[in-house]
Write a protein that holds these residues in place. Sequence first.
Motif, PDB file in Angstrom:
ATOM      1  N   ARG A  74       0.859  -1.186   0.000  1.00 54.27           N
ATOM      2  CA  ARG A  74       0.000   0.000   0.000  1.00 54.27           C
ATOM      3  C   ARG A  74       0.896   1.238   0.000  1.00 54.27           C
ATOM      4  O   ARG A  74       1.870   1.309   0.743  1.00 54.27           O
ATOM      5  CB  ARG A  74      -0.909   0.026   1.224  1.00 54.27           C
ATOM      6  N   THR A  75       0.555   2.193  -0.849  1.00 52.21           N
ATOM      7  CA  THR A  75       1.345   3.417  -0.880  1.00 52.21           C
ATOM      8  C   THR A  75       1.179   4.186   0.425  1.00 52.21           C
ATOM      9  O   THR A  75       0.153   4.094   1.101  1.00 52.21           O
ATOM     10  CB  THR A  75       0.960   4.299  -2.077  1.00 52.21           C
ATOM     11  N   ALA A  76       2.209   4.953   0.763  1.00 50.76           N
ATOM     12  CA  ALA A  76       2.297   5.515   2.110  1.00 50.76           C
ATOM     13  C   ALA A  76       1.397   6.713   2.363  1.00 50.76           C
ATOM     14  O   ALA A  76       1.058   6.998   3.505  1.00 50.76           O
ATOM     15  CB  ALA A  76       3.750   5.891   2.409  1.00 50.76           C
ATOM     16  N   ARG A  77       0.977   7.418   1.305  1.00 52.05           N
ATOM     17  CA  ARG A  77       0.148   8.609   1.513  1.00 52.05           C
ATOM     18  C   ARG A  77      -1.311   8.394   1.108  1.00 52.05           C
ATOM     19  O   ARG A  77      -2.224   8.797   1.820  1.00 52.05           O
ATOM     20  CB  ARG A  77       0.739   9.798   0.739  1.00 52.05           C
ATOM     21  N   LEU A  78      -1.533   7.754  -0.029  1.00 53.72           N
ATOM     22  CA  LEU A  78      -2.896   7.629  -0.557  1.00 53.72           C
ATOM     23  C   LEU A  78      -3.444   6.211  -0.494  1.00 53.72           C
ATOM     24  O   LEU A  78      -4.551   5.953  -0.970  1.00 53.72           O
ATOM     25  CB  LEU A  78      -2.938   8.146  -2.000  1.00 53.72           C
ATOM     26  N   ASP A  79      -2.670   5.278   0.077  1.00 56.35           N
ATOM     27  CA  ASP A  79      -3.139   3.904   0.305  1.00 56.35           C
ATOM     28  C   ASP A  79      -3.564   3.203  -0.988  1.00 56.35           C
ATOM     29  O   ASP A  79      -4.545   2.475  -1.019  1.00 56.35           O
ATOM     30  CB  ASP A  79      -4.299   3.896   1.312  1.00 56.35           C
ATOM     31  N   TYR A  80      -2.802   3.397  -2.027  1.00 57.25           N
ATOM     32  CA  TYR A  80      -3.053   2.776  -3.337  1.00 57.25           C
ATOM     33  C   TYR A  80      -2.280   1.457  -3.412  1.00 57.25           C
ATOM     34  O   TYR A  80      -1.169   1.341  -2.889  1.00 57.25           O
ATOM     35  CB  TYR A  80      -2.596   3.736  -4.433  1.00 57.25           C
ATOM     36  N   GLU A  81      -2.837   0.458  -4.081  1.00 55.90           N
ATOM     37  CA  GLU A  81      -2.213  -0.864  -4.115  1.00 55.90           C
ATOM     38  C   GLU A  81      -1.170  -0.985  -5.225  1.00 55.90           C
ATOM     39  O   GLU A  81      -1.407  -0.639  -6.375  1.00 55.90           O
ATOM     40  CB  GLU A  81      -3.275  -1.955  -4.305  1.00 55.90           C
ATOM     41  N   MET A  82       0.000  -1.519  -4.848  1.00 57.35           N
ATOM     42  CA  MET A  82       1.086  -1.816  -5.774  1.00 57.35           C
ATOM     43  C   MET A  82       1.555  -3.244  -5.509  1.00 57.35           C
ATOM     44  O   MET A  82       1.110  -3.890  -4.547  1.00 57.35           O
ATOM     45  CB  MET A  82       2.247  -0.843  -5.576  1.00 57.35           C
ATOM     46  N   ASN A  83       2.461  -3.744  -6.350  1.00 59.20           N
ATOM     47  CA  ASN A  83       3.003  -5.085  -6.153  1.00 59.20           C
ATOM     48  C   ASN A  83       4.509  -5.047  -6.405  1.00 59.20           C
ATOM     49  O   ASN A  83       4.978  -4.373  -7.316  1.00 59.20           O
ATOM     50  CB  ASN A  83       2.349  -6.092  -7.102  1.00 59.20           C
ATOM     51  N   ALA A  84       5.249  -5.794  -5.599  1.00 59.52           N
ATOM     52  CA  ALA A  84       6.690  -5.911  -5.803  1.00 59.52           C
ATOM     53  C   ALA A  84       7.110  -7.360  -5.593  1.00 59.52           C
ATOM     54  O   ALA A  84       6.644  -8.021  -4.669  1.00 59.52           O
ATOM     55  CB  ALA A  84       7.448  -4.998  -4.842  1.00 59.52           C
ATOM     56  N   VAL A  85       7.988  -7.850  -6.468  1.00 59.95           N
ATOM     57  CA  VAL A  85       8.468  -9.221  -6.354  1.00 59.95           C
ATOM     58  C   VAL A  85       9.978  -9.249  -6.562  1.00 59.95           C
ATOM     59  O   VAL A  85      10.507  -8.576  -7.444  1.00 59.95           O
ATOM     60  CB  VAL A  85       7.757 -10.163  -7.365  1.00 59.95           C
ATOM     61  N   ASP A  86      10.656 -10.011  -5.712  1.00 57.66           N
ATOM     62  CA  ASP A  86      12.097 -10.179  -5.831  1.00 57.66           C
ATOM     63  C   ASP A  86      12.394 -11.107  -7.006  1.00 57.66           C
ATOM     64  O   ASP A  86      11.893 -12.219  -7.081  1.00 57.66           O
ATOM     65  CB  ASP A  86      12.643 -10.783  -4.534  1.00 57.66           C
ATOM     66  N   LYS A  87      13.221 -10.648  -7.924  1.00 52.62           N
ATOM     67  CA  LYS A  87      13.608 -11.458  -9.078  1.00 52.62           C
ATOM     68  C   LYS A  87      15.120 -11.581  -9.150  1.00 52.62           C
ATOM     69  O   LYS A  87      15.725 -11.481 -10.213  1.00 52.62           O
ATOM     70  CB  LYS A  87      13.067 -10.830 -10.371  1.00 52.62           C
ATOM     71  N   SER A  88      15.761 -11.830  -8.005  1.00 48.95           N
ATOM     72  CA  SER A  88      17.210 -11.935  -7.961  1.00 48.95           C
ATOM     73  C   SER A  88      17.690 -13.156  -8.731  1.00 48.95           C
ATOM     74  O   SER A  88      17.081 -14.226  -8.676  1.00 48.95           O
ATOM     75  CB  SER A  88      17.684 -12.027  -6.511  1.00 48.95           C
ATOM     76  N   SER A  89      18.802 -12.991  -9.438  1.00 44.07           N
ATOM     77  CA  SER A  89      19.390 -14.113 -10.158  1.00 44.07           C
ATOM     78  C   SER A  89      20.284 -14.906  -9.217  1.00 44.07           C
ATOM     79  O   SER A  89      20.614 -14.467  -8.120  1.00 44.07           O
ATOM     80  CB  SER A  89      20.198 -13.609 -11.357  1.00 44.07           C
ATOM     81  N   ASN A  90      20.681 -16.087  -9.662  1.00 45.32           N
ATOM     82  CA  ASN A  90      21.483 -16.972  -8.833  1.00 45.32           C
ATOM     83  C   ASN A  90      22.942 -16.962  -9.273  1.00 45.32           C
ATOM     84  O   ASN A  90      23.240 -17.145 -10.450  1.00 45.32           O
ATOM     85  CB  ASN A  90      20.963 -18.414  -8.899  1.00 45.32           C
ATOM     86  N   ALA A  91      23.847 -16.752  -8.323  1.00 40.14           N
ATOM     87  CA  ALA A  91      25.259 -16.939  -8.608  1.00 40.14           C
ATOM     88  C   ALA A  91      25.531 -18.436  -8.649  1.00 40.14           C
ATOM     89  O   ALA A  91      24.782 -19.240  -8.099  1.00 40.14           O
ATOM     90  CB  ALA A  91      26.103 -16.269  -7.522  1.00 40.14           C
ATOM     91  N   SER A  92      26.616 -18.850  -9.288  1.00 44.85           N
ATOM     92  CA  SER A  92      26.940 -20.264  -9.402  1.00 44.85           C
ATOM     93  C   SER A  92      27.071 -20.892  -8.018  1.00 44.85           C
ATOM     94  O   SER A  92      27.907 -20.491  -7.216  1.00 44.85           O
ATOM     95  CB  SER A  92      28.253 -20.431 -10.169  1.00 44.85           C
ATOM     96  N   GLY A  93      26.210 -21.849  -7.741  1.00 47.88           N
ATOM     97  CA  GLY A  93      26.294 -22.581  -6.486  1.00 47.88           C
ATOM     98  C   GLY A  93      25.596 -21.941  -5.310  1.00 47.88           C
ATOM     99  O   GLY A  93      25.616 -22.472  -4.223  1.00 47.88           O
ATOM    100  N   LEU A  94      24.961 -20.766  -5.522  1.00 46.75           N
ATOM    101  CA  LEU A  94      24.332 -20.096  -4.378  1.00 46.75           C
ATOM    102  C   LEU A  94      23.008 -19.486  -4.815  1.00 46.75           C
ATOM    103  O   LEU A  94      22.967 -18.556  -5.612  1.00 46.75           O
ATOM    104  CB  LEU A  94      25.248 -19.001  -3.829  1.00 46.75           C
ATOM    105  N   VAL A  95      21.904 -20.040  -4.305  1.00 47.81           N
ATOM    106  CA  VAL A  95      20.577 -19.556  -4.658  1.00 47.81           C
ATOM    107  C   VAL A  95      20.395 -18.130  -4.162  1.00 47.81           C
ATOM    108  O   VAL A  95      20.708 -17.814  -3.008  1.00 47.81           O
ATOM    109  CB  VAL A  95      19.482 -20.478  -4.066  1.00 47.81           C
ATOM    110  N   ASN A  96      19.890 -17.258  -5.039  1.00 42.60           N
ATOM    111  CA  ASN A  96      19.662 -15.841  -4.723  1.00 42.60           C
ATOM    112  C   ASN A  96      20.939 -15.110  -4.313  1.00 42.60           C
ATOM    113  O   ASN A  96      20.896 -14.136  -3.575  1.00 42.60           O
ATOM    114  CB  ASN A  96      18.599 -15.685  -3.629  1.00 42.60           C
ATOM    115  N   GLY A  97      22.077 -15.598  -4.786  1.00 42.83           N
ATOM    116  CA  GLY A  97      23.346 -14.980  -4.427  1.00 42.83           C
ATOM    117  C   GLY A  97      23.869 -14.008  -5.456  1.00 42.83           C
ATOM    118  O   GLY A  97      24.881 -13.367  -5.241  1.00 42.83           O
TER     119      GLY A  97
END
Length: 223
Positions: free
Chosen positions: A144-167
Motif C-alpha cells: 500500500r502506498t504511504a500517503r494515498l493507500d493505493y495498491e502496488m506489487n513488488a516481487v524479488d527477481k534476484s538471479s542466482n550466482a553459481s552454487g548459491l541460490v539468490n546470491g
Amino acid sequence: MNFNKKNTGKILLGFLMLCLAFTACKKDKGRYDFVNEVNVYDGDVYAYLKGQKQFDSLTKAIDRVPGFKDWMTQEQNLTVFALTNRSFEVAFIGLNKVRAAQNKSPLGIATIDVSHLEILMDRYVVKGKLTTDSLKFADGAFLRTARLDYEMNAVDKSSNASGLVNGGPKSIIYSDVKNSQYTKDWISTTTQAVNIHSKNAIVHIIAASHEFGFGEFVNRMNR
C-alpha cells in the motif's frame, strides 16, 4: 641414479597436483562466498536523494508537492522506489509531443498540475521498510502506498550466482496493479539498484527506461 630421478619425478608430480587442487578449491570457495554488499546512508531519504544529481528531477517534484518533502524527512518507515532524471525526461518528451500536436505550450515540473503530480508520486513510496528479502513470494507482495493507500506489487527477481541460490545481482519487478487482479492489466518496471538503507527508508532505484507515471502521465497532465 635412475631410481632417484624416478622418485624425484613422482614427488614433483604429486606436488603439482596438490597445488592445482588447492587452487581449484580456492576458486570454488570464492563463488560460494559471494556476498551482496548493502549500501548505507547516514541521513534521511530526502537528503540521500538530494545529494545525487541523478535524482534532480525527483527532488524537484518532491519540493513541488506541498508537505511532501517534510513528510519524507519525518516519516520513519518507508520504502522509496526512486526515479532517475531519465524517467522524468521520457515522460515529458511524450507529454510535450502530444501538446505540440495540439498547439499547446510545453510543460515542465514547475508547471504541471500539482494534484495529479502528488497522485503519481505516491505510487513510488510504500509503507514499511522492505528489502528484497521481504519480497520473496511467488506472486510478490501486495503493498500500500504511504500517503494515498493505493495498491502496488513488488516481487524479488534476484538471479542466482553459481552454487548459491539468490546470491547473484538483486532485482525487483515493481508494478502498478491498476486496481486489477489480472496481471495482464498491470504495468511493471524493474530496478537497477536495490537495498540502499537511509535512516528512515529503504531505497530501490528504478531502471532509467521507466516512464514516470506508469502510463498515466500524459492523460493526467495534458490539461
